[in-house]
Enzyme design. Structure first.
Site, PDB file in Angstrom:
ATOM      1  N   CYS A  74     -44.530   2.421  27.510  1.00  0.00           N
ATOM      2  CA  CYS A  74     -45.125   1.172  27.985  1.00  0.00           C
ATOM      3  C   CYS A  74     -44.117   0.049  27.783  1.00  0.00           C
ATOM      4  CB  CYS A  74     -46.436   0.875  27.274  1.00  0.00           C
ATOM      5  SG  CYS A  74     -46.319   0.863  25.487  1.00  0.00           S
ATOM      6  N   GLU A 121     -52.774  -8.479  29.007  1.00  0.00           N
ATOM      7  CA  GLU A 121     -51.890  -7.905  30.020  1.00  0.00           C
ATOM      8  C   GLU A 121     -52.586  -7.598  31.337  1.00  0.00           C
ATOM      9  OE1 GLU A 121     -48.562  -5.814  27.230  1.00  0.00           O
ATOM     10  OE2 GLU A 121     -50.200  -4.511  27.899  1.00  0.00           O
TER      11      GLU A 121
END
Length: 187
Positions: A74, A121
Site C-alpha cells: 500500500c 484516504e
C-alpha cells in the site's frame, strides 16, 4: 525511528483530494497524517494461481502500524504520478517484484492508526498475480505469507489486533465474496 526514515516521511508529498478524488492540493506525508487530511492512496492485493492472498508484515520500525499484517502493498502516489505507476513502484520498493496490476475498485475511509496519526484516504484498489518468492525490503516489510481468502477473514476475526486498521476496513467493506472473486480471476 531512525532520522533517515523520519526525514523521508516528513519530506514525501501526498496528493490532497476531495470526496470525488479531485486534486485539491499537496501536503507533506507527516502533516497530512497528523491532520487527518483526505488524500489519495492505493492498496494492492496480490494473489497466486491457487487463489491465495499475499500478506505483508510491516517492518517494526515503520512510523506507524509497525509489525502488523496487511495487504500485499500500500502507499500513496506522488504529485504527477498515476495510481498504477505508484502501485507498481511501491510493490517493487516494498516486496521486490513487478507484476501486472489492475484497478478493481475504490474505497473512501478514515481510520486512526498508531502514534496519533490518521489515514483519511480515497483508496484505489489494485490486484495482481505473482507466483514466486518476494524479495522483501527490510525497511518496509519484515515478513510475508500466502493465505486463503477465507482464512484471512478468520484470522482477522480471531485476533484483529495483528492487522492494520485500513486492511480491516477494506476487508469489511468489500467482503469475503468480492475478494474471493478477485482471487478467482487468476485460477
Amino acid at each position: 525511528m531512525s532520522l533517515i526514515i523520519e526525514d523521508k516521511v516528513q519530506e514525501e508529498r501526498l496528493i490532497l483530494v476531495d470526496e470525488q478524488d479531485n486534486k485539491v492540493g499537496v501536503g507533506t506525508k507527516m502533516q497530512v497524517h497528523l491532520q487527518g487530511a483526505l488524500h489519495r492512496a492505493f492498496s494492492v492485493f496480490i494473489f497466486d494461481s491457487q487463489g491465495r492472498l499475499m500478506l505483508q508484515q510491516r517492518a517494526s520500525g515503520k512510523y506507524h502500524s509497525g509489525g502488523l499484517w496487511t495487504n500485499s502493498c500500500c502507499g500513496h502516489p506522488r504529485p504527477g504520478e498515476s495510481n498504477l505507476a505508484a502501485s507498481t513502484r511501491r510493490l517493487y520498493e516494498e516486496m521486490g517484484f513487478h507484476c501486472e496490476l489492475q484497478e478493481v475498485d475504490q474505497i473512501l475511509y478514515r481510520v486512526d492508526v498508531s502514534n496519533g496519526l490518521v489515514e483519511n484516504e480515497f483508496n484505489h484498489t489494485f490486484i495482481g498475480l505473482f507466483e514466486r518468492t518476494p524479495e522483501l525490503n527490510p525497511e518496509e516489510a519484515e515478513g510475508w505469507q500466502w493465505i486463503s481468502v477465507p482464512d484471512v477473514f478468520t484470522a482477522v476475526e480471531q485476533d484483529s489486533s495483528r492487522f492494520t486498521a485500513w486492511f480491516k476496513v477494506i476487508l469489511a467493506h468489500f467482503g469475503q465474496e468480492t475478494i474471493q472473486q478477485w482471487a478467482s480471476r487468476y485460477r
